[in-house]
Design an enzyme around this catalytic site. Sequence first.
Site, short mmCIF file in Angstrom:
data_model
loop_
_atom_site.label_atom_id
_atom_site.label_comp_id
_atom_site.label_asym_id
_atom_site.label_seq_id
_atom_site.Cartn_x
_atom_site.Cartn_y
_atom_site.Cartn_z
N LYS A 77 -5.83 13.73 5.65
CA LYS A 77 -4.43 14.00 5.31
C LYS A 77 -4.04 13.73 3.68
O LYS A 77 -3.55 14.61 2.89
CB LYS A 77 -3.55 12.51 5.95
N ASN A 78 -5.25 13.05 2.95
CA ASN A 78 -4.86 12.86 1.47
C ASN A 78 -5.71 14.09 0.93
O ASN A 78 -5.14 14.17 -0.32
CB ASN A 78 -5.59 11.67 1.24
N ARG A 118 6.45 11.99 -0.06
CA ARG A 118 5.71 11.28 -1.58
C ARG A 118 4.66 12.64 -2.01
O ARG A 118 4.53 12.79 -3.02
CB ARG A 118 5.11 10.08 -1.33
N ASP A 168 5.60 5.73 1.82
CA ASP A 168 5.49 4.35 2.32
C ASP A 168 6.22 3.60 1.46
O ASP A 168 6.06 3.57 0.04
CB ASP A 168 4.07 4.01 2.63
N ASP A 170 -6.89 2.38 1.89
CA ASP A 170 -6.15 2.60 3.01
C ASP A 170 -6.84 2.21 4.44
O ASP A 170 -6.26 2.08 5.44
CB ASP A 170 -6.04 4.34 3.36
N MET A 182 -4.30 -3.04 -4.88
CA MET A 182 -3.75 -1.92 -5.48
C MET A 182 -2.15 -1.84 -5.04
O MET A 182 -1.35 -1.36 -5.91
CB MET A 182 -4.21 -0.58 -5.15
#
Length: 438
Positions: free
Chosen positions: A22-23, A97, A121, A319, A341
């Site tokens: 996904k990223n 985003r 998110d 993540d 983070m």
Amino acid sequence: MSALRVVGGHRLSGEITPQGAKNEALQILCAVLLTEEPVTIHNIPNIVDVNKLIELLGDMGVQVERLGPDSYRFTAKHVNLEFLESPEYRKKAASLRGSIMVLGPLLARFGKSRIPRPGGDKIGRRRLDTHFLGFQSLGAKFNYESDSQFYSIDASNLQGTYILLDEASVTGTANVLMAAVLARGTTTLYNAACEPYIQQLSNMLNRMGARISGIGSNLLTIEGVERLGGTEHTMLPDMIEIGSFIGMAAMTGSELTIKNVRVDMLGMIPDVFRRLGIKLEIRGDDIYVPRQESYQIESFIDGSIMTIADAPWPGFTPDLLSIVLVTAIQAKGTVLVHQKMFESRLFFVDKLIDMGAQIILCDPHRATVIGMDRKNSLKGIKMTSPDIRAGVALLIAALSAKGESIIYAADQIDRGYSHIVERLQKLGAKLERIESEG
């Protein structure tokens, strides 16, 4: 809004193949805007956030052709910049985003862009400064319109320069990198993120005609070129899914084989799960997780409690901290999970505590998990998924619990995990999608 009904306490077995990353997808897809020639991309995950971005590209005038279940061809020959002024653009871009990633390519190729404040998110503050400071260093001028909450950027004279990023942001690095490839002169990008996703993007851009060196390090050198051409690209498997399946196997006492994981790109992920006592084997490019009745968390050499924290690559990805936390619930021993983070990502632990987990939330960034070594089972409850990763952590907890759980806002999970219900059902999981009450 949909929900998931999960009947826990059933062991899983079989093989599962992770989806595309996904990223990586969110930046690779935006890179098609850098050229008018066709770009073919394979292993695209069929998930909500990615599908929304593909739809947005189509609305912007990009020709989108679906070649197969996970393969697309994109041709950005006629990009409609007037669409950026429309209410439809504002609505769609604000809800995603990943839409921030269109900025770099649009600025590089067309010299201007607009974007509303992106969504995503709700896991605490997620700064955009790295993106904008990088664009500004290249010569872009930007303005934030507080009334409309739009960012307008003029980049008609991008010039290569030395840039020291204020943080090693993956999306910030990708965005500035894509802007720099068509800037005049040479750009030196220091403190750049060096995640596999950035390596993938850099290699793809080089195949398109860019001149990027230092790939895999935190110092990238970009020699600007006049134009880029088309290419073909295959995305990596999703390392977050891979870690999720490892944790799921351990928590449910299951035997699983995770196929085609690109072991060479996983960094320390397998070793971090080994520190929780999970015995996993690398078999070629697969990960085999045997059934374990018990797994014991390691201690540091001096005997102190194990701490697992996130860090920029090649450190442990943030993540997966939610997955580490939930997996530790049924381990033997104690671990401190330190989420550096994002200050709100650990707030979902109240649901785990309601299920019977022994967790102490120290502050917004740290939680201590006291493993129960399967002496007590979690119990099924009704709960709501606050974000993608917490949602899957709650799903893992529900699969291991006694009784029935209902997870509301399951759409959050769908944003990051493709066909998760059907894929887990094939492994023997007892879950189904239902309509949310109310």
